[in-house]
Design an enzyme around this catalytic site. Structure first.
Site, mmCIF file in Angstrom:
data_model
loop_
_atom_site.group_PDB
_atom_site.id
_atom_site.type_symbol
_atom_site.label_atom_id
_atom_site.label_comp_id
_atom_site.label_asym_id
_atom_site.label_seq_id
_atom_site.Cartn_x
_atom_site.Cartn_y
_atom_site.Cartn_z
ATOM 1 N N LYS A 1 17.785 44.794 9.367
ATOM 2 C CA LYS A 1 18.211 43.817 10.372
ATOM 3 C C LYS A 1 19.252 42.830 9.867
ATOM 4 C CE LYS A 1 15.327 45.402 13.453
ATOM 5 N NZ LYS A 1 15.818 46.069 14.682
ATOM 6 N N LYS B 1 25.330 42.364 12.014
ATOM 7 C CA LYS B 1 25.035 43.632 11.332
ATOM 8 C C LYS B 1 26.317 44.416 11.106
ATOM 9 C CE LYS B 1 20.505 44.092 13.630
ATOM 10 N NZ LYS B 1 20.655 43.187 14.776
ATOM 11 N N GLU C 1 22.309 50.969 19.209
ATOM 12 C CA GLU C 1 22.701 51.350 20.566
ATOM 13 C C GLU C 1 23.063 50.127 21.402
ATOM 14 O OE1 GLU C 1 20.555 55.494 21.726
ATOM 15 O OE2 GLU C 1 19.272 53.714 21.833
#
Length: 219
Positions: free
Chosen positions: A14, A74, A166
């Site tokens: 994460k 990220k 996604e």
């Protein structure tokens, strides 16, 4: 590390440490693993965009703004980011290119076998095409997710952290990268690098999967 140990160790990272970069030789090996991924009839209906510097990652991060801003860090902090792209249609030209490559690699004893392989490849593609453009796109997407699984396991085996993503705006990213003009659309992102252990809330959590007797039926 065994394959099972790699599967047990991997998790969705994460937060990445932007100061830690994947060595180029290792990154090349991971891309080669991706290139060698399995696909239905070896159709390989995919293309991958790779970003490894700040400028490239900033372009991909344009797809993680607004609603998807929680994924921007990220993308920007990872060592490498890949965009998995699927074709809007799996063309005869693409399938013939695959067949020609197989011929160059010595897979066919004769032109007759080569032609038969091409026709069989079209047959399986057409099973989905005849059901409509959505079905054909879904078939191509399935192949990309086979490749995604290969990459995630390979990364874990090499001690590289990964986060499949996604949560991004494919229309914005497609426009930024000019994918529509190439007959492609972005499907999923993968951030690769090394975890920021202090910022990554997922790093210390136990791995959780349904038990064996729920997942498997043994005949």
């Amino acid at each position: 590390m065994s394959i099972v140990d790699a599967a047990r160790a991997r998790y969705t990272t994460k937060a990445f440490d932007p100061s830690k970069k994947i060595p180029e030789s290792l990154a090349a090996d991971l891309l080669e693993t991706l290139r060698l991924s399995a696909s239905s009839t070896n159709s390989q209906p995919w293309h991958f965009v790779v970003a490894k510097d700040d400028a490239g990652k900033a372009r991909i991060a344009k797809g993680t703004q607004g609603t998807y801003a929680f994924n921007e860090g990220k993308v920007k902090n990872a060592s490498h980011v890949l965009v998995f792209c699927a074709p809007k249609e799996v063309s005869d030209e693409h399938l013939w290119q695959v067949t020609e490559q197989e011929a160059k690699d010595g897979r066919y004893p004769s032109d007759e076998v080569k032609t038969d392989s091409f026709e069989k490849r079209k047959f399986f593609r057409n099973l989905h095409r005849d059901a409509g453009p959505v079905a054909e796109s879904a078939w191509a997407a399935k192949q990309l997710y086979l490749a995604l699984g290969s990459l995630l396991l390979a990364a874990a085996a090499e001690g590289v952290d990964a986060c499949p993503i996604e949560g991004f705006d494919p229309e914005a990213l497609d426009a930024e990268l000019g994918l529509a003009e190439k007959g492609l659309t972005s499907l999923v992102l993968v951030a690769l690098g090394y975890r920021d252990a202090e910022a990554d809330f997922n790093v210390g959590l136990s791995k959780s999967r349904l038990p064996h007797d729920v997942v498997f039926t043994e005949l």
